[in-house]
Design an enzyme around this catalytic site. Structure first.
Site, PDB file in Angstrom:
ATOM      1  N   LYS A 130       7.436 -17.187 -20.178  1.00  0.00           N
ATOM      2  CA  LYS A 130       8.011 -15.864 -19.884  1.00  0.00           C
ATOM      3  C   LYS A 130       8.807 -15.361 -21.075  1.00  0.00           C
ATOM      4  CE  LYS A 130       6.308 -14.587 -17.191  1.00  0.00           C
ATOM      5  NZ  LYS A 130       5.324 -15.125 -16.323  1.00  0.00           N
ATOM      6  N   HIS A 178      10.591 -37.896 -28.154  1.00  0.00           N
ATOM      7  CA  HIS A 178       9.352 -38.355 -28.789  1.00  0.00           C
ATOM      8  C   HIS A 178       8.843 -37.371 -29.843  1.00  0.00           C
ATOM      9  CE1 HIS A 178       9.203 -41.702 -26.026  1.00  0.00           C
ATOM     10  NE2 HIS A 178       9.424 -40.850 -25.032  1.00  0.00           N
ATOM     11  N   ASN A 237       1.655  -0.172   6.358  1.00  0.00           N
ATOM     12  CA  ASN A 237       1.869  -1.177   5.309  1.00  0.00           C
ATOM     13  C   ASN A 237       2.496  -2.399   5.967  1.00  0.00           C
ATOM     14  OD1 ASN A 237       1.085   0.690   3.477  1.00  0.00           O
ATOM     15  ND2 ASN A 237       3.111   1.025   2.589  1.00  0.00           N
ATOM     16  N   GLY A 238       2.159  -3.591   5.465  1.00  0.00           N
ATOM     17  CA  GLY A 238       2.762  -4.807   6.023  1.00  0.00           C
ATOM     18  C   GLY A 238       1.699  -5.660   6.691  1.00  0.00           C
ATOM     19  N   TRP A 271      -4.315  -1.389  -0.276  1.00  0.00           N
ATOM     20  CA  TRP A 271      -4.489  -2.533  -1.162  1.00  0.00           C
ATOM     21  C   TRP A 271      -4.734  -3.700  -0.229  1.00  0.00           C
ATOM     22  CZ3 TRP A 271      -2.579  -7.108  -3.279  1.00  0.00           C
ATOM     23  CH2 TRP A 271      -2.953  -7.333  -4.618  1.00  0.00           C
ATOM     24  N   GLU A 301       7.054 -22.578 -17.592  1.00  0.00           N
ATOM     25  CA  GLU A 301       6.966 -21.161 -17.210  1.00  0.00           C
ATOM     26  C   GLU A 301       8.107 -20.359 -17.867  1.00  0.00           C
ATOM     27  OE1 GLU A 301       4.827 -19.299 -16.120  1.00  0.00           O
ATOM     28  OE2 GLU A 301       5.830 -17.568 -15.241  1.00  0.00           O
ATOM     29  N   CYS A 355       0.859  -1.176   0.000  1.00  0.00           N
ATOM     30  CA  CYS A 355       0.000   0.000   0.000  1.00  0.00           C
ATOM     31  C   CYS A 355       0.901   1.233   0.000  1.00  0.00           C
ATOM     32  CB  CYS A 355      -0.874   0.011   1.237  1.00  0.00           C
ATOM     33  SG  CYS A 355      -1.632  -1.568   1.597  1.00  0.00           S
ATOM     34  N   LYS A 407      -3.054  -7.357 -18.425  1.00  0.00           N
ATOM     35  CA  LYS A 407      -2.776  -7.858 -17.072  1.00  0.00           C
ATOM     36  C   LYS A 407      -3.916  -8.725 -16.559  1.00  0.00           C
ATOM     37  CE  LYS A 407      -0.234  -8.198 -13.473  1.00  0.00           C
ATOM     38  NZ  LYS A 407       0.851  -9.163 -13.685  1.00  0.00           N
ATOM     39  N   ARG A 411       0.200   2.246  -8.812  1.00  0.00           N
ATOM     40  CA  ARG A 411       0.415   0.929  -8.207  1.00  0.00           C
ATOM     41  C   ARG A 411      -0.891   0.189  -7.934  1.00  0.00           C
ATOM     42  NH1 ARG A 411       4.333   0.943  -4.069  1.00  0.00           N
ATOM     43  NH2 ARG A 411       2.569   0.780  -2.676  1.00  0.00           N
ATOM     44  N   GLU A 457       6.548 -14.394 -24.159  1.00  0.00           N
ATOM     45  CA  GLU A 457       5.651 -13.236 -24.038  1.00  0.00           C
ATOM     46  C   GLU A 457       6.401 -11.913 -23.971  1.00  0.00           C
ATOM     47  OE1 GLU A 457       3.100 -13.128 -20.561  1.00  0.00           O
ATOM     48  OE2 GLU A 457       4.638 -14.053 -19.326  1.00  0.00           O
TER      49      GLU A 457
HETATM   50  C1  F6R Z   1       1.816 -14.556 -17.993  1.00  0.00           C
HETATM   51  C2  F6R Z   1       0.571 -14.121 -17.394  1.00  0.00           C
HETATM   52  C3  F6R Z   1      -0.688 -14.758 -17.832  1.00  0.00           C
HETATM   53  C4  F6R Z   1      -1.627 -14.978 -16.643  1.00  0.00           C
HETATM   54  C5  F6R Z   1      -2.975 -15.512 -17.097  1.00  0.00           C
HETATM   55  C6  F6R Z   1      -3.879 -15.805 -15.937  1.00  0.00           C
HETATM   56  O1  F6R Z   1       2.917 -13.882 -17.465  1.00  0.00           O
HETATM   57  O2  F6R Z   1       0.569 -13.244 -16.565  1.00  0.00           O
HETATM   58  O3  F6R Z   1      -0.434 -15.965 -18.459  1.00  0.00           O
HETATM   59  O4  F6R Z   1      -1.014 -15.874 -15.767  1.00  0.00           O
HETATM   60  O5  F6R Z   1      -3.603 -14.583 -17.944  1.00  0.00           O
HETATM   61  O6  F6R Z   1      -4.086 -14.671 -15.169  1.00  0.00           O
HETATM   62  P1  F6R Z   1      -4.598 -14.760 -13.694  1.00  0.00           P
HETATM   63  O7  F6R Z   1      -3.539 -15.387 -12.866  1.00  0.00           O
HETATM   64  O8  F6R Z   1      -4.869 -13.335 -13.301  1.00  0.00           O
HETATM   65  O9  F6R Z   1      -5.846 -15.580 -13.715  1.00  0.00           O
END
Ligand code: F6R
Length: 600
Positions: A477, A496, A96-97, A72, A473, A2, A595, A27, A480
């Site tokens: 990463k 395979h 915060n915390g 938050w 993962e 926060c 996001k 944020r 993307e």
């Molecule tokens: C990749 C990423 C996306 C999310 C996916 C699910 O870095 O951020 O693959 O993981 O869109 O999002 P959430 O976790 O918000 O359901």
């Protein structure tokens, strides 16, 4: 997490507090509030939602000292009552915390006659400071903080006195002329001053318009250096990092620390998960678990499968949420939805399919009050703090943290794990945040390797067992944020099919930490080396053997085999980040991605 601001000066405090809070809007937050000392008393104004709502409802306030907060939510719903500042008598607090022993404190203070109006841990702190207050605010704050377990950055107002303190949560003091400031983040006050004192853990500052004195809990004065900040606003928002993603990778030790806060007792070998809403009998009766999620959260779920099956003996299916809705949940299952945002349409749709099937539901999410949390029987919050980079990093690490705690808790409740086993695991888990810090501070080799990787068209990530999900993962990463085509594979699966693609132009990143599958991983590495692929191994720092088989080794601290995925994650995140940076990609906002994905 926060945002905190504070002001003591000769100008009207309220507009400065509001303006400073607005600088932290980027944020994310769910409510905001200020407290100002005015006409001999403290006036508090707070509201749910945007700072503009709060600002619109404010009268003209003449007071020249005050505190402010953007919240938050972590303890208690995002609403007006839970918004900060919290007050007790003549004391107002923003925090915060997480206060780990707040339940205990709440009971103690309630017995002494204090009345709680919110669900927050912060209100316990306000009452606690009040209970110690005898005309010396700093003394009362120190006494209260000595009773607290957990993390905090606080600003406390009592009359015209302003006191700040921190432990495990950032806080700075801004030095002005005839005015001084408090902030959790430099961008909040950059418009007013660039002269900054960084408070360290267990330091307390008493702030007036003309002085700042910093002391420890024994009231010994501390000489603090004043640093002149030359960042522009954008750099300050990222704490000087080039991207939010890198900042968030560096925040992972703190995020994980918060994920564990108040939930682990390694001495007793016990785990407490408020919000789980499952009795030991219900945990024993779980016949199956379905984990549903998308993207990075799905990869966390894949690791969850290994953890639950290994540690608690429960069969687990992991389903991509957009496909699960066409499946038939197994009656008696526990369905766990993992979503950092709690708003992913595919995950919500899948969860709604479960309704009426007799299955219990649980959410693992980072966002309090999100849609997901309102549709499940239980919720465990990851407590990573707001994540701004589109690519999930610290929320993924915290999801893994929660999955470890759940799997261990279930294992204990089902009699699968001895008390010694759990204690050992919890002790090792508690070391992980510091081990992540070591990886973060040792990334020169990763930067160099990223230069080579950035010229590739295709990259493979391979791993086995617990590190297979991390290979997936890594590939996600990298693709993307760098736009390089990447594939994650279970190392044994290469032969395979995908081996046909391996040439000297396809770098392979092999997660080869020590454990039961190490020798098999070495064989897979030899397979790709025989096709001339350059191989980067992610391996334990003490493993000298691996060097013989690969072109480069990114070393991570040794831990229990089952915990190694958390550490190998940090290595693949940094490799992906620096590769994307070499290619000058818009790392925090990759093309075509959002996001929170609220369409199916
Ligand atoms: C990749 C990423 C996306 C999310 C996916 C699910 O870095 O951020 O693959 O993981 O869109 O999002 P959430 O976790 O918000 O359901």
């Amino acid at each position: 997490m926060c945002g905190i601001v504070g002001y003591s000066g000769r100008n009207r405090a309220a507009p400065i507090l509001i303006d400073s809070l607005k600088r932290l809007e980027y944020r994310g937050y769910d409510s905001a509030g200020i407290a100002v000392f005015n006409s001999n008393s403290i006036k508090v104004y707070k509201d749910k939602g945007k700072i503009a709502n709060l600002e619109n409802g404010l009268p003209e306030i003449a007071g020249t000292v005050g505190i402010g907060h953007t919240r938050w939510a972590t303890h208690g719903k995002p609403n007006k009552i839970n918004a900060h500042p919290h007050t007790s008598g003549s004391i107002a607090v923003v925090h915060n915390g997480i206060i780990e022993n707040y339940q205990e404190l709440r009971e103690r203070l309630t017995q002494s006659g204090y009345v709680f109006s919110s669900e927050t841990d912060t209100e316990a702190l306000a009452h606690l400071i009040n209970s110690y207050y005898r005309d010396d605010l700093a003394e009362a704050v120190v006494s209260a903080l000595k009773d607290i377990r957990g993390s905090f950055a606080i600003a406390v107002l009592c009359g015209s006195e302003l006191v700040a303190a921190r432990k495990d949560s950032p806080l700075v003091i801004g030095i002005g002329s005839g005015e001084n400031f408090i902030a959790s983040d430099i961008p909040a006050i950059l418009k007013y001053t660039r002269q900054i004192i960084f408070l360290d853990d267990l330091e307390v500052a008493s702030v007036t318009p003309d002085s700042v004195s910093v002391f420890d809990f024994e009231r010994h004065q501390i000489e603090k250096k004043i640093t002149s900040i030359d960042w522009d606003l954008e750099a300050a928002e990222k704490s000087g990092y080039d991207h939010f993603m890198l900042k968030e990778i560096h925040e992972q030790p703190r995020a994980l620390h918060e994920t564990f806060a108040g939930r682990i007792s390694e001495l007793e070998g016990s785990i407490t998960l408020d919000g789980l809403n499952l009795t030991p009998v219900q945990i024993r009766d779980i016949s199956r678990i379905s984990l549903i999620a998308c993207g990075t959260s799905f990869n966390a779920g894949l690791l969850g499968k290994y953890l639950f099956e290994h540690l608690s003996g429960i069969h687990v299916d992991v389903e991509i949420a957009s496909e699960f809705r066409y499946a038939h949940p197994f009656p008696g299952s526990l369905v766990i939805a993992i979503s950092q945002s709690g708003e992913t349409a595919d995950t919500l749709a899948a969860l709604r399919e479960v309704k009426g099937s007799g299955c219990r539901t649980l959410a693992i999410t980072n966002v309090m009050g999100s849609t997901l949390t309102r549709e499940v029987d239980g919720v465990i919050y990851t407590r990573s703090g707001p994540e701004i980079g589109v690519a999930a990093t610290k929320t993924f690490i915290s999801q893994l943290g929660v999955l470890y705690l759940l799997a261990l808790h279930f294992g204990k409740s089902r009699g699968m794990l001895s008390s010694d086993h759990i204690k050992r695991m919890l002790i090792s888990l508690k070391h992980i945040p510091a081990q992540i810090t070591r990886i973060n501070s040792n990334k020169e080799l990763i930067k160099k390797l990223a230069q080579t990787l950035s010229a590739s068209n295709d990259v493979f990530f391979i791993g086995r067992t617990f590190n297979y999900p991390i290979a997936l993962e890594g590939a996600l990463k990298l693709k993307e944020i760098s736009y390089i085509h990447a594939e994650g594979y279970a190392a044994g699966e290469l032969k395979h099919g995908p081996l046909a693609l391996i040439t000297k132009n396809t770098p392979v990143i092999a997660i080869a930490t020590k454990g039961a599958t190490y020798d098999k991983m070495v064989n897979n590495i030899k397979e790709v080396k025989a096709r001339e692929a350059p191989v980067i191994a992610i391996a334990d720092e003490k493993d000298m053997e691996i060097e013989r088989y690969v072109d480069a080794v990114v070393r991570i601290p040794a831990t229990e085999e089952i915990l190694s995925p958390i550490l190998s994650t940090v290595a693949i995140q940094l490799l992906s980040y620096y590769t994307a940076k070499e290619r000058d990609c818009p790392i925090d906002q990759p093309r075509n991605l959002a996001k929170s994905v609220t369409v199916e």
